[in-house]
Design a protein around this motif. Sequence first.
Motif, PDB file in Angstrom:
ATOM      1  N   ILE A 152      47.589 -90.719 -77.747  1.00  0.00           N
ATOM      2  CA  ILE A 152      48.212 -90.370 -79.028  1.00  0.00           C
ATOM      3  C   ILE A 152      49.478 -89.552 -78.808  1.00  0.00           C
ATOM      4  CG2 ILE A 152      47.876 -89.061 -81.161  1.00  0.00           C
ATOM      5  CD1 ILE A 152      44.996 -89.963 -81.186  1.00  0.00           C
ATOM      6  N   ALA A 153      49.421 -88.625 -77.847  1.00  0.00           N
ATOM      7  CA  ALA A 153      50.600 -87.812 -77.555  1.00  0.00           C
ATOM      8  C   ALA A 153      51.759 -88.687 -77.101  1.00  0.00           C
ATOM      9  CB  ALA A 153      50.273 -86.767 -76.481  1.00  0.00           C
ATOM     10  N   GLN A 154      51.467 -89.670 -76.258  1.00  0.00           N
ATOM     11  CA  GLN A 154      52.531 -90.553 -75.779  1.00  0.00           C
ATOM     12  C   GLN A 154      53.231 -91.248 -76.933  1.00  0.00           C
ATOM     13  OE1 GLN A 154      51.650 -93.467 -72.640  1.00  0.00           O
ATOM     14  NE2 GLN A 154      53.024 -94.914 -73.657  1.00  0.00           N
ATOM     15  N   SER A 155      52.444 -91.807 -77.809  1.00  0.00           N
ATOM     16  CA  SER A 155      53.016 -92.511 -78.955  1.00  0.00           C
ATOM     17  C   SER A 155      53.851 -91.577 -79.829  1.00  0.00           C
ATOM     18  CB  SER A 155      51.872 -93.160 -79.743  1.00  0.00           C
ATOM     19  OG  SER A 155      52.216 -93.309 -81.086  1.00  0.00           O
ATOM     20  N   ASN A 156      53.359 -90.369 -80.049  1.00  0.00           N
ATOM     21  CA  ASN A 156      54.100 -89.407 -80.867  1.00  0.00           C
ATOM     22  C   ASN A 156      55.401 -88.966 -80.198  1.00  0.00           C
ATOM     23  OD1 ASN A 156      51.900 -89.606 -82.537  1.00  0.00           O
ATOM     24  ND2 ASN A 156      51.466 -87.437 -82.633  1.00  0.00           N
ATOM     25  N   LYS A 169      59.174 -81.762 -78.525  1.00  0.00           N
ATOM     26  CA  LYS A 169      59.324 -80.641 -79.462  1.00  0.00           C
ATOM     27  C   LYS A 169      58.753 -80.999 -80.830  1.00  0.00           C
ATOM     28  CE  LYS A 169      63.538 -78.646 -77.483  1.00  0.00           C
ATOM     29  NZ  LYS A 169      64.985 -78.959 -77.466  1.00  0.00           N
ATOM     30  N   GLY A 170      58.719 -82.277 -81.137  1.00  0.00           N
ATOM     31  CA  GLY A 170      58.220 -82.720 -82.440  1.00  0.00           C
ATOM     32  C   GLY A 170      56.704 -82.851 -82.481  1.00  0.00           C
ATOM     33  N   LEU A 171      56.083 -82.589 -81.356  1.00  0.00           N
ATOM     34  CA  LEU A 171      54.618 -82.702 -81.283  1.00  0.00           C
ATOM     35  C   LEU A 171      53.997 -81.325 -81.131  1.00  0.00           C
ATOM     36  CD1 LEU A 171      52.062 -84.535 -80.867  1.00  0.00           C
ATOM     37  CD2 LEU A 171      52.521 -84.316 -78.419  1.00  0.00           C
ATOM     38  N   SER A 172      53.079 -80.972 -82.013  1.00  0.00           N
ATOM     39  CA  SER A 172      52.405 -79.682 -81.884  1.00  0.00           C
ATOM     40  C   SER A 172      50.959 -79.906 -81.443  1.00  0.00           C
ATOM     41  CB  SER A 172      52.434 -78.928 -83.207  1.00  0.00           C
ATOM     42  OG  SER A 172      51.465 -79.430 -84.093  1.00  0.00           O
ATOM     43  N   PHE A 173      50.411 -78.906 -80.773  1.00  0.00           N
ATOM     44  CA  PHE A 173      49.017 -78.975 -80.348  1.00  0.00           C
ATOM     45  C   PHE A 173      48.106 -79.175 -81.561  1.00  0.00           C
ATOM     46  CE2 PHE A 173      48.349 -77.657 -75.809  1.00  0.00           C
ATOM     47  CZ  PHE A 173      49.662 -77.738 -75.421  1.00  0.00           C
ATOM     48  N   ARG A 174      48.496 -78.614 -82.704  1.00  0.00           N
ATOM     49  CA  ARG A 174      47.664 -78.718 -83.899  1.00  0.00           C
ATOM     50  C   ARG A 174      47.608 -80.145 -84.443  1.00  0.00           C
ATOM     51  NH1 ARG A 174      48.751 -73.416 -84.143  1.00  0.00           N
ATOM     52  NH2 ARG A 174      47.404 -72.019 -85.344  1.00  0.00           N
ATOM     53  N   THR A 175      48.780 -80.755 -84.628  1.00  0.00           N
ATOM     54  CA  THR A 175      48.778 -82.111 -85.196  1.00  0.00           C
ATOM     55  C   THR A 175      48.141 -83.094 -84.212  1.00  0.00           C
ATOM     56  OG1 THR A 175      50.977 -82.645 -84.374  1.00  0.00           O
ATOM     57  CG2 THR A 175      50.862 -81.627 -86.536  1.00  0.00           C
ATOM     58  N   LEU A 176      48.397 -82.856 -82.918  1.00  0.00           N
ATOM     59  CA  LEU A 176      47.781 -83.719 -81.914  1.00  0.00           C
ATOM     60  C   LEU A 176      46.256 -83.617 -81.992  1.00  0.00           C
ATOM     61  CD1 LEU A 176      47.850 -85.578 -79.457  1.00  0.00           C
ATOM     62  CD2 LEU A 176      48.258 -83.557 -78.022  1.00  0.00           C
ATOM     63  N   ALA A 177      45.777 -82.375 -82.084  1.00  0.00           N
ATOM     64  CA  ALA A 177      44.328 -82.148 -82.191  1.00  0.00           C
ATOM     65  C   ALA A 177      43.773 -82.836 -83.442  1.00  0.00           C
ATOM     66  CB  ALA A 177      44.050 -80.651 -82.241  1.00  0.00           C
ATOM     67  N   ASP A 178      44.472 -82.697 -84.562  1.00  0.00           N
ATOM     68  CA  ASP A 178      44.021 -83.314 -85.809  1.00  0.00           C
ATOM     69  C   ASP A 178      43.857 -84.819 -85.652  1.00  0.00           C
ATOM     70  OD1 ASP A 178      43.921 -80.920 -87.086  1.00  0.00           O
ATOM     71  OD2 ASP A 178      45.781 -81.157 -88.212  1.00  0.00           O
ATOM     72  N   LYS A 224      52.051 -76.702 -72.515  1.00  0.00           N
ATOM     73  CA  LYS A 224      52.687 -77.934 -72.947  1.00  0.00           C
ATOM     74  C   LYS A 224      53.254 -78.716 -71.757  1.00  0.00           C
ATOM     75  CE  LYS A 224      54.779 -79.252 -77.312  1.00  0.00           C
ATOM     76  NZ  LYS A 224      55.794 -78.965 -78.357  1.00  0.00           N
ATOM     77  N   ALA A 225      53.701 -77.976 -70.752  1.00  0.00           N
ATOM     78  CA  ALA A 225      54.249 -78.627 -69.564  1.00  0.00           C
ATOM     79  C   ALA A 225      53.180 -79.460 -68.861  1.00  0.00           C
ATOM     80  CB  ALA A 225      54.831 -77.587 -68.607  1.00  0.00           C
ATOM     81  N   ASP A 226      51.919 -79.041 -68.951  1.00  0.00           N
ATOM     82  CA  ASP A 226      50.833 -79.806 -68.334  1.00  0.00           C
ATOM     83  C   ASP A 226      50.631 -81.128 -69.071  1.00  0.00           C
ATOM     84  OD1 ASP A 226      50.165 -77.712 -66.456  1.00  0.00           O
ATOM     85  OD2 ASP A 226      49.299 -76.629 -68.153  1.00  0.00           O
ATOM     86  N   LEU A 227      50.712 -81.065 -70.388  1.00  0.00           N
ATOM     87  CA  LEU A 227      50.616 -82.294 -71.178  1.00  0.00           C
ATOM     88  C   LEU A 227      51.787 -83.222 -70.858  1.00  0.00           C
ATOM     89  CD1 LEU A 227      49.442 -84.054 -73.461  1.00  0.00           C
ATOM     90  CD2 LEU A 227      50.623 -82.579 -75.107  1.00  0.00           C
ATOM     91  N   LYS A 260      66.916 -79.595 -82.795  1.00  0.00           N
ATOM     92  CA  LYS A 260      65.673 -78.814 -82.877  1.00  0.00           C
ATOM     93  C   LYS A 260      65.737 -77.597 -81.965  1.00  0.00           C
ATOM     94  CE  LYS A 260      62.517 -82.643 -83.886  1.00  0.00           C
ATOM     95  NZ  LYS A 260      61.915 -83.778 -83.130  1.00  0.00           N
ATOM     96  N   GLY A 261      66.562 -77.665 -80.941  1.00  0.00           N
ATOM     97  CA  GLY A 261      66.666 -76.559 -80.002  1.00  0.00           C
ATOM     98  C   GLY A 261      67.627 -75.480 -80.457  1.00  0.00           C
TER      99      GLY A 261
END
Lengths: 189, 189
Positions: free
Chosen positions: A11-15, A22-31, A47-50, B22-23
């Motif tokens: 899902i993260a890849q697609s987003n 920067k447009g992807l947050s841990f919250r929306t990804l989790a949702d 985030k760097a690990d993701l 965004k930055g």
Amino acid sequence: MADNRQKLTDIAQSNVQKSGLKGLSFRTLADEVGIKSSSVHYHFPEKADLAQALIEQYSDTFATRLDSISAAGGSLMRKLSRFMDVIEAVAASDSVCLCGMLAAELESLSPENRQALQRFFTDMEDWLTREITAHRADLGTAIEPHQLAKVMVSGVEGALLVSRVHGNTEHLAAQRTVFADLLGPEDRA
Amino acid sequence: MADNRQKLTDIAQSNVQKSGLKGLSFRTLADEVGIKSSSVHYHFPEKADLAQALIEQYSDTFATRLDSISAAGGSLMRKLSRFMDVIEAVAASDSVCLCGMLAAELESLSPENRQALQRFFTDMEDWLTREITAHRADLGTAIEPHQLAKVMVSGVEGALLVSRVHGNTEHLAAQRTVFADLLGPEDRA
DNA sequence: GTCTATAGGCTGATAGAC
DNA sequence: GTCTATCAGCCTATAGAC
């Protein structure tokens, strides 16, 4: 579930291909996966690990596709046409290349992310150089294969970006046409 | 000062070319100009207003440079070499094309921003098409000028992005070499 | 045109229970 | 592995004084 990690990267890849890291947050990804953001941090502390997981997953998938094109054999023209098929498949659903997107966000990436990103581009370039060189005898131009490969890498990354702005695939089509003409001697006078 | 608006767009442009829209925050932008963020909002109520001013300023400057290349005249090769000079000047100080950067952030742009962005690319493409068509008799290829123009637009945008990842200008140099060979018949056998 | 002050929201990341 | 709860920081944007 044990495969939530895989769901997260998918899902993260697609987003990221649509709106960037920067447009992807841990919250929306989790949702979207159906868990909580703290659980995302369990799999990817920072985030760097993701980002690292995404670059590696994307690079692996891409390399597999290129390998399959090489394995199928055929003329250079045929291989490059199938290469463009792979690129055009990315353009579906308002997406650009994951690594092209991250290249635009370079300043916010970790050193490790940058290295993996660089490797993605050199791998694509090396594959193109190898294929062009292998068919050098049939070539319709005297330009060095590695120069052609560099222009093709830049070209497809740029075409994905510009095509999306225009809402069509004309720049990708032009890329296909011009390189077919440039590399395929059969169409020449 | 009355020209704080100009300072804002100048500094914002440079920042966006490095780290994207965004930055860039109203606060850091204000700090760099030496005013407060609320004063930035006086000049540009919303971020989309700032983005619009940036795209228009960048497009105007770019168009002026292309016009000056046309006015100076000379061979197609000479014009394209000067075109690449303009593009390579962008690559200085870890910057990419402002519009290439915004193209990556397309999903967060207003409809008006998107339209202006689209116009930037079609203007560049139209200039290239016009110049190539004007010298059509000398062309070393039978490919349609507008197809070549599309590939060049994609190519320079992608090359700026990819070059920055590698920390050198090799992809821009390759672009110059390949198009010189493709369009300049004097170097051909 | 610029300021102070602030509202209201989103963000990455962590502590600690289960 | 996932949760609740929370922190500290950043963000865009606005109200109102000067």
